[in-house]
Design an enzyme around this catalytic site. Structure first.
Site, short mmCIF file in Angstrom:
data_model
loop_
_atom_site.label_atom_id
_atom_site.label_comp_id
_atom_site.label_asym_id
_atom_site.label_seq_id
_atom_site.Cartn_x
_atom_site.Cartn_y
_atom_site.Cartn_z
N ASP A 1 65.58 42.45 22.56
CA ASP A 1 66.80 43.15 22.98
C ASP A 1 67.00 44.38 22.11
O ASP A 1 66.80 44.35 20.89
CB ASP A 1 68.00 42.19 22.86
CG ASP A 1 69.23 42.71 23.60
OD1 ASP A 1 69.64 42.06 24.56
OD2 ASP A 1 69.76 43.78 23.22
N ILE A 2 67.40 45.49 22.77
CA ILE A 2 67.55 46.76 22.05
C ILE A 2 68.81 46.77 21.17
O ILE A 2 68.92 47.56 20.24
CB ILE A 2 67.57 47.93 23.08
CG1 ILE A 2 67.12 49.23 22.46
CG2 ILE A 2 68.93 48.08 23.74
CD1 ILE A 2 66.82 50.31 23.48
N GLN A 34 77.99 40.30 32.21
CA GLN A 34 76.65 40.79 32.52
C GLN A 34 76.69 42.31 32.66
O GLN A 34 77.48 42.86 33.43
CB GLN A 34 76.13 40.17 33.82
CG GLN A 34 74.68 40.55 34.12
CD GLN A 34 74.15 39.91 35.41
OE1 GLN A 34 74.93 39.46 36.25
NE2 GLN A 34 72.85 39.88 35.55
N HIS A 43 68.45 37.59 33.38
CA HIS A 43 67.82 37.52 32.06
C HIS A 43 68.46 36.44 31.22
O HIS A 43 69.65 36.14 31.38
CB HIS A 43 67.89 38.87 31.33
CG HIS A 43 69.27 39.43 31.22
ND1 HIS A 43 69.88 40.11 32.25
CD2 HIS A 43 70.17 39.41 30.20
CE1 HIS A 43 71.09 40.49 31.87
NE2 HIS A 43 71.30 40.07 30.64
N PHE A 44 67.65 35.88 30.35
CA PHE A 44 68.10 34.87 29.39
C PHE A 44 67.97 35.45 28.00
O PHE A 44 66.91 35.93 27.62
CB PHE A 44 67.25 33.59 29.51
CG PHE A 44 67.51 32.83 30.78
CD1 PHE A 44 66.92 33.22 31.97
CD2 PHE A 44 68.35 31.73 30.78
CE1 PHE A 44 67.17 32.53 33.15
CE2 PHE A 44 68.61 31.03 31.95
CZ PHE A 44 68.02 31.43 33.14
N HIS A 45 69.07 35.41 27.24
CA HIS A 45 69.03 35.80 25.84
C HIS A 45 68.60 34.58 25.02
O HIS A 45 69.21 33.51 25.16
CB HIS A 45 70.43 36.20 25.34
CG HIS A 45 71.05 37.36 26.06
ND1 HIS A 45 71.08 38.62 25.53
CD2 HIS A 45 71.68 37.44 27.26
CE1 HIS A 45 71.71 39.44 26.37
NE2 HIS A 45 72.09 38.74 27.42
#
Ligand code: AMP
Ligand code: ZN
Length: 157
Positions: free
Chosen positions: A32-33, A100, A106-108
Site C-alpha cells: 500500500d502506498i 472504500q 482489495h484486502f488490506h
C-alpha cells in the site's frame, strides 16, 4: 473485466508502478502506498470487481479467482508473521460509506507487532440492540436473505 479509469487496473496493466509482492494469472499483491504500518500489503483480483458483493459465482474461473484471492490473503498473513509481525489485521471496505476509496476489490493485510499504536477501525458495542427481540429480528432477516442468496447461487448447503 478491466476499468480504464481504475487505479488498481492500471497497476495490473503495468501503467502505474507498484512494489510487487506476488503475482499470478488471477491475483496481485503489492505494498500500500499509504501504509498503516510498514509492510502493509494489498491483495487484489485481476478482475475489476468493485466490491465483495460484485464477485460473480456463475463461472468456474471467477470462483477460482476469488478463491485465489482469499488464499493469497492467508499466505501474505503467514509471510508477515514468519518475517517480523506478531499478528495481522485483515481489513476490507465495500462502498464509500464503509470507507472504500478505490472501487476495485482489495484486502488490506496489515502487519501488527503488538505494541504499535494502531487501533482497529471498528468500535465494538457501538450498535447495541435495544432488546433481545430486536437482536432476534436482525438475525431472522439476515438469515432469510443469506438462505435466499445461497439458494439462488446454489454453491453450498
Ligand atoms: P480503501 O480505502 O480500503 O479503498 O483502500 C485503498 C487503498 O489503496 C489505500 O490504503 C491507498 O493507500 C491505496 N492505494 C491507492 N493508490 C495506490 C497505489 N497507486 N499504489 C498502492 N496503493 C494505493
Ligand atoms: Zn479495477
Amino acid at each position: 473485466m478491466h476499468d480504464p479509469n481504475c487505479v488498481f487496473c492500471k497497476i495490473i496493466a503495468g501503467a502505474i508502478p507498484c512494489a510487487k509482492v506476488f503475482e499470478s494469472e488471477n491475483v496481485l499483491a503489492f505494498l500500500d502506498i499509504e501504509p498503516i504500518e510498514k509492510g502493509h500489503v494489498l491483495v487484489i483480483p485481476k478482475r475489476h470487481w468493485p466490491c465483495i458483493m460484485d464477485v460473480p459465482v456463475a463461472a468456474a474461473e471467477d470462483i477460482e479467482c476469488a478463491e485465489e484471492v482469499m488464499y493469497l490473503v492467508r499466505v501474505v498473513a503467514k509471510a508477515l508473521c514468519r518475517d517480523f509481525a506478531t499478528g495481522v489485521n485483515v481489513l476490507q471496505a465495500n462502498g464509500p460509506c464503509a470507507g472504500q476509496t478505490v472501487p476495485h476489490l482489495h484486502f488490506h493485510v496489515v502487519p501488527r507487532i503488538g505494541c504499535d499504536p494502531v487501533q482497529p477501525v471498528w468500535r465494538s458495542g457501538h450498535g447495541q440492540y435495544a432488546s433481545d427481540a430486536e437482536r432476534a429480528g436482525y438475525a431472522t432477516r439476515i438469515a432469510a436473505a443469506v438462505a435466499t442468496i445461497i439458494k439462488e447461487e446454489d454453491l453450498i448447503g
